[in-house]
Design a protein around this motif. Structure first.
Motif, PDB file in Angstrom:
ATOM      1  N   ILE A 133       0.879  -1.170   0.000  1.00  0.00           N
ATOM      2  CA  ILE A 133       0.000   0.000   0.000  1.00  0.00           C
ATOM      3  C   ILE A 133       0.918   1.222   0.000  1.00  0.00           C
ATOM      4  N   ARG A 134       0.825   2.020  -1.033  1.00  0.00           N
ATOM      5  CA  ARG A 134       1.712   3.170  -1.203  1.00  0.00           C
ATOM      6  C   ARG A 134       1.485   4.224  -0.105  1.00  0.00           C
ATOM      7  N   ARG A 135       2.526   4.961   0.147  1.00  0.00           N
ATOM      8  CA  ARG A 135       2.498   6.049   1.131  1.00  0.00           C
ATOM      9  C   ARG A 135       1.273   6.937   0.881  1.00  0.00           C
ATOM     10  N   GLY A 136       0.470   7.158   1.925  1.00  0.00           N
ATOM     11  CA  GLY A 136      -0.684   8.042   1.832  1.00  0.00           C
ATOM     12  C   GLY A 136      -1.908   7.437   1.153  1.00  0.00           C
ATOM     13  N   GLN A 137      -1.821   6.190   0.711  1.00  0.00           N
ATOM     14  CA  GLN A 137      -2.961   5.521   0.064  1.00  0.00           C
ATOM     15  C   GLN A 137      -3.595   4.551   1.054  1.00  0.00           C
ATOM     16  N   ARG A 138      -4.796   4.060   0.696  1.00  0.00           N
ATOM     17  CA  ARG A 138      -5.441   3.065   1.562  1.00  0.00           C
ATOM     18  C   ARG A 138      -6.353   2.165   0.750  1.00  0.00           C
ATOM     19  N   LEU A 139      -6.522   0.965   1.292  1.00  0.00           N
ATOM     20  CA  LEU A 139      -7.470   0.011   0.718  1.00  0.00           C
ATOM     21  C   LEU A 139      -8.879   0.524   0.973  1.00  0.00           C
ATOM     22  N   SER A 140      -9.839  -0.014   0.243  1.00  0.00           N
ATOM     23  CA  SER A 140     -11.236   0.302   0.534  1.00  0.00           C
ATOM     24  C   SER A 140     -11.597  -0.249   1.911  1.00  0.00           C
TER      25      SER A 140
END
Length: 121
Positions: A36-43
């Motif tokens: 999971i990339r920096r600053g991103q999130r899964l649903s």
């Protein structure tokens, strides 16, 4: 229908939040690696046919299981029961998780999204 549906050779599947790849599978289990990339999130999601166990292997971020928020760092481990809401978020850096799925039907079609930053509800 087979119990698992996994990507073919090469195995990396790009997603708007990062990527995942399948590492191993067998009768009623599937092991994946997620980034999971920096600053991103899964649903914010749940599954009707499987439970999951997440082990953070690198990076930092946050894990949500039901109403509990957990600081994620290498070594953090959580169990996600079948039907429980959950989500992972990258922090200051990328977050890398090894995920073990167990259940009768292991498919990307068993994702019920309740909230998603990328409009995939």
């Amino acid at each position: 229908m087979s119990t698992t549906e996994i990507p073919g050779p090469g195995g990396r599947v790009e997603r708007p939040w990062g990527w995942y790849e399948s590492l191993a599978s067998g009768e009623h289990y599937l092991v994946k690696r997620l980034l999971i990339r920096r600053g991103q999130r899964l649903s914010l999601q749940r599954h009707q046919h499987r439970c999951e166990h997440w082990v953070v292997v690198a990076g930092d971020g946050q894990l949500q299981v039901a109403d509990e928020l957990i600081a994620a760092a290498a070594g953090t481990s959580v169990f996600i029961p079948q039907g429980a809401l959950h989500r992972a978020s990258g922090g200051h850096g990328d977050l890398e998780i090894v995920e073990v799925q167990r259940g009768e039907w292991l498919s990307e079609n068993d994702i019920e999204r309740l909230a998603d930053d990328f409009g995939r509800i």
